[in-house]
Scaffold this motif. Sequence first.
Motif, PDB file in Angstrom:
ATOM      1  N   HIS A 264       0.847  -1.186   0.000  1.00 27.14           N
ATOM      2  CA  HIS A 264       0.000   0.000   0.000  1.00 27.14           C
ATOM      3  C   HIS A 264       0.884   1.236   0.000  1.00 27.14           C
ATOM      4  CE1 HIS A 264      -3.573  -2.350   0.814  1.00 27.14           C
ATOM      5  NE2 HIS A 264      -2.906  -2.977   1.781  1.00 27.14           N
ATOM      6  N   THR A 265       0.450   2.245  -0.710  1.00 24.85           N
ATOM      7  CA  THR A 265       1.143   3.516  -0.675  1.00 24.85           C
ATOM      8  C   THR A 265       0.652   4.278   0.551  1.00 24.85           C
ATOM      9  OG1 THR A 265       1.186   3.544  -3.076  1.00 24.85           O
ATOM     10  CG2 THR A 265       1.648   5.606  -1.951  1.00 24.85           C
ATOM     11  N   LEU A 266       1.589   4.650   1.385  1.00 23.30           N
ATOM     12  CA  LEU A 266       1.224   5.338   2.612  1.00 23.30           C
ATOM     13  C   LEU A 266       1.220   6.838   2.398  1.00 23.30           C
ATOM     14  CD1 LEU A 266       3.372   3.337   5.187  1.00 23.30           C
ATOM     15  CD2 LEU A 266       0.942   3.093   4.726  1.00 23.30           C
ATOM     16  N   SER A 267       0.239   7.481   2.981  1.00 22.61           N
ATOM     17  CA  SER A 267       0.192   8.937   2.911  1.00 22.61           C
ATOM     18  C   SER A 267       1.179   9.510   3.933  1.00 22.61           C
ATOM     19  CB  SER A 267      -1.225   9.435   3.217  1.00 22.61           C
ATOM     20  OG  SER A 267      -1.550   9.152   4.561  1.00 22.61           O
ATOM     21  N   LEU A 268       1.394  10.786   3.855  1.00 22.13           N
ATOM     22  CA  LEU A 268       2.295  11.448   4.791  1.00 22.13           C
ATOM     23  C   LEU A 268       1.797  11.304   6.224  1.00 22.13           C
ATOM     24  CD1 LEU A 268       4.765  13.200   5.325  1.00 22.13           C
ATOM     25  CD2 LEU A 268       3.320  15.208   4.936  1.00 22.13           C
ATOM     26  N   THR A 269       0.494  11.385   6.413  1.00 21.56           N
ATOM     27  CA  THR A 269      -0.085  11.235   7.742  1.00 21.56           C
ATOM     28  C   THR A 269       0.209   9.843   8.306  1.00 21.56           C
ATOM     29  OG1 THR A 269      -1.873  12.718   7.087  1.00 21.56           O
ATOM     30  CG2 THR A 269      -2.227  11.408   9.059  1.00 21.56           C
ATOM     31  N   ASP A 270       0.105   8.827   7.458  1.00 25.96           N
ATOM     32  CA  ASP A 270       0.387   7.461   7.893  1.00 25.96           C
ATOM     33  C   ASP A 270       1.861   7.280   8.238  1.00 25.96           C
ATOM     34  OD1 ASP A 270      -2.262   6.762   7.541  1.00 25.96           O
ATOM     35  OD2 ASP A 270      -1.938   6.017   5.503  1.00 25.96           O
ATOM     36  N   LYS A 271       2.740   7.855   7.432  1.00 30.12           N
ATOM     37  CA  LYS A 271       4.178   7.752   7.699  1.00 30.12           C
ATOM     38  C   LYS A 271       4.533   8.435   9.019  1.00 30.12           C
ATOM     39  CE  LYS A 271       5.569   7.449   2.880  1.00 30.12           C
ATOM     40  NZ  LYS A 271       6.258   8.089   1.780  1.00 30.12           N
ATOM     41  N   LEU A 272       3.934   9.596   9.271  1.00 29.83           N
ATOM     42  CA  LEU A 272       4.184  10.297  10.534  1.00 29.83           C
ATOM     43  C   LEU A 272       3.636   9.516  11.718  1.00 29.83           C
ATOM     44  CD1 LEU A 272       3.484  13.977   9.437  1.00 29.83           C
ATOM     45  CD2 LEU A 272       5.704  12.912   9.883  1.00 29.83           C
TER      46      LEU A 272
END
Length: 86
Positions: free
Chosen positions: A4-12
Amino acid sequence: MTKHTLSLTDKLAIDRTRLANERTFLAYFRTFIVFLSSGLAIIKLDMLIEIRWIGIMLSGIGPVLFLIGLIRFLYVKRSIKKYYIS
């Protein structure tokens, strides 16, 4: 398992989880140090001979706390890598 491609919010959020895991391990480590040093101090002081058993107990509980913290740290770290890092 699909990637899955993670959004910036998910990475943070993953970074916050990783940092929280490290803080928790350091709390376990601090507790280990306090229990061990307090137990050894009670054992070494001759005027505290009546409560030497407490020192022995604290000196035994300290390493157990450290092992619990280490196992928990490694388990959470592995879970983060397994489920969130591709």
